[in-house]
Design a protein around this motif. Structure first.
Motif, PDB file in Angstrom:
ATOM      1  N   THR A  31     -74.993  46.195  52.432  1.00 50.07           N
ATOM      2  CA  THR A  31     -74.578  45.439  52.855  1.00 50.07           C
ATOM      3  C   THR A  31     -76.003  44.046  51.831  1.00 50.07           C
ATOM      4  O   THR A  31     -76.446  44.350  50.932  1.00 50.07           O
ATOM      5  CB  THR A  31     -75.698  44.963  53.916  1.00 50.07           C
ATOM      6  N   ALA A  32     -75.769  42.757  51.942  1.00 51.89           N
ATOM      7  CA  ALA A  32     -76.366  41.793  51.075  1.00 51.89           C
ATOM      8  C   ALA A  32     -77.717  41.796  50.929  1.00 51.89           C
ATOM      9  O   ALA A  32     -78.344  42.034  50.360  1.00 51.89           O
ATOM     10  CB  ALA A  32     -76.414  40.309  51.380  1.00 51.89           C
ATOM     11  N   GLN A  33     -78.321  42.442  52.065  1.00 51.19           N
ATOM     12  CA  GLN A  33     -79.576  43.263  51.952  1.00 51.19           C
ATOM     13  C   GLN A  33     -79.819  44.829  52.781  1.00 51.19           C
ATOM     14  O   GLN A  33     -79.230  44.847  53.521  1.00 51.19           O
ATOM     15  CB  GLN A  33     -80.457  42.540  54.073  1.00 51.19           C
ATOM     16  N   GLN A  34     -79.912  45.354  52.018  1.00 51.60           N
ATOM     17  CA  GLN A  34     -80.255  47.422  52.613  1.00 51.60           C
ATOM     18  C   GLN A  34     -81.045  47.209  53.333  1.00 51.60           C
ATOM     19  O   GLN A  34     -81.757  46.351  54.434  1.00 51.60           O
ATOM     20  CB  GLN A  34     -81.134  47.774  51.562  1.00 51.60           C
ATOM     21  N   LEU A  35     -80.518  47.796  54.483  1.00 53.28           N
ATOM     22  CA  LEU A  35     -80.416  48.269  56.018  1.00 53.28           C
ATOM     23  C   LEU A  35     -81.117  49.676  56.391  1.00 53.28           C
ATOM     24  O   LEU A  35     -80.328  50.151  55.895  1.00 53.28           O
ATOM     25  CB  LEU A  35     -79.248  47.588  57.135  1.00 53.28           C
ATOM     26  N   CYS A  46     -81.964  49.100  63.694  1.00 50.81           N
ATOM     27  CA  CYS A  46     -81.947  48.991  61.941  1.00 50.81           C
ATOM     28  C   CYS A  46     -82.183  47.504  61.892  1.00 50.81           C
ATOM     29  O   CYS A  46     -82.719  47.041  62.765  1.00 50.81           O
ATOM     30  CB  CYS A  46     -80.415  49.194  61.410  1.00 50.81           C
ATOM     31  N   PHE A  47     -82.971  47.771  61.032  1.00 55.61           N
ATOM     32  CA  PHE A  47     -84.405  46.742  60.642  1.00 55.61           C
ATOM     33  C   PHE A  47     -83.478  46.698  58.431  1.00 55.61           C
ATOM     34  O   PHE A  47     -83.711  47.564  58.089  1.00 55.61           O
ATOM     35  CB  PHE A  47     -85.321  46.699  60.393  1.00 55.61           C
ATOM     36  N   PRO A  48     -83.818  45.326  58.101  1.00 56.24           N
ATOM     37  CA  PRO A  48     -84.061  44.951  56.716  1.00 56.24           C
ATOM     38  C   PRO A  48     -84.869  45.907  56.109  1.00 56.24           C
ATOM     39  O   PRO A  48     -86.305  46.050  55.823  1.00 56.24           O
ATOM     40  CB  PRO A  48     -83.920  43.574  56.305  1.00 56.24           C
ATOM     41  N   MET A  49     -84.390  46.381  54.651  1.00 54.47           N
ATOM     42  CA  MET A  49     -85.435  47.002  53.797  1.00 54.47           C
ATOM     43  C   MET A  49     -85.991  45.433  53.081  1.00 54.47           C
ATOM     44  O   MET A  49     -86.060  45.562  52.054  1.00 54.47           O
ATOM     45  CB  MET A  49     -85.071  48.104  52.863  1.00 54.47           C
ATOM     46  N   HIS A  50     -86.960  45.417  53.517  1.00 52.41           N
ATOM     47  CA  HIS A  50     -87.592  44.047  53.484  1.00 52.41           C
ATOM     48  C   HIS A  50     -89.345  44.005  53.914  1.00 52.41           C
ATOM     49  O   HIS A  50     -89.693  44.767  55.033  1.00 52.41           O
ATOM     50  CB  HIS A  50     -87.134  42.967  54.056  1.00 52.41           C
ATOM     51  N   LYS A  51     -90.416  43.637  52.671  1.00 51.91           N
ATOM     52  CA  LYS A  51     -91.600  43.520  52.635  1.00 51.91           C
ATOM     53  C   LYS A  51     -92.250  43.080  53.936  1.00 51.91           C
ATOM     54  O   LYS A  51     -93.378  43.283  53.926  1.00 51.91           O
ATOM     55  CB  LYS A  51     -92.314  43.312  51.066  1.00 51.91           C
ATOM     56  N   GLN A  52     -91.484  42.406  54.178  1.00 48.51           N
ATOM     57  CA  GLN A  52     -92.066  41.008  55.774  1.00 48.51           C
ATOM     58  C   GLN A  52     -91.984  42.385  56.741  1.00 48.51           C
ATOM     59  O   GLN A  52     -92.721  42.328  57.443  1.00 48.51           O
ATOM     60  CB  GLN A  52     -90.782  40.479  56.124  1.00 48.51           C
TER      61      GLN A  52
END
Length: 76
Positions: A31-35, A46-52
């Protein structure tokens, strides 16, 4: 320190407010954003792999510390 997706499988996901959310079962990189997919007691979210959301990774204890809005847990 980069850590591979395969190494994260099985890590415990601990939320700063809600405590343990489950274990990482899968990481979708297509996906555009790693999940990151987490499972506990037959439920999955699931949630995005993001520093947030991802606040820290302890490779020795195999823990991913996160801060996820409760709505994310109910969406999935």
């Amino acid at each position: 320190n980069e850590i591979s997706e395969k190494q994260l499988i099985g890590y415990s996901v601990i939320d700063r407010k809600m405590g343990e959310l489950g274990k990482i079962t899968f990481i979708n990189s297509k996906t555009a954003q790693q999940l990151i997919y987490v499972s506990k007691d037959g439920k999955e979210f699931c949630f995005p792999m993001h520093k947030q959301f991802v606040k820290g990774i302890d490779t020795k204890a195999r823990i991913m510390e996160v801060e996820i809005p409760e709505e994310f847990l109910n969406l999935n």
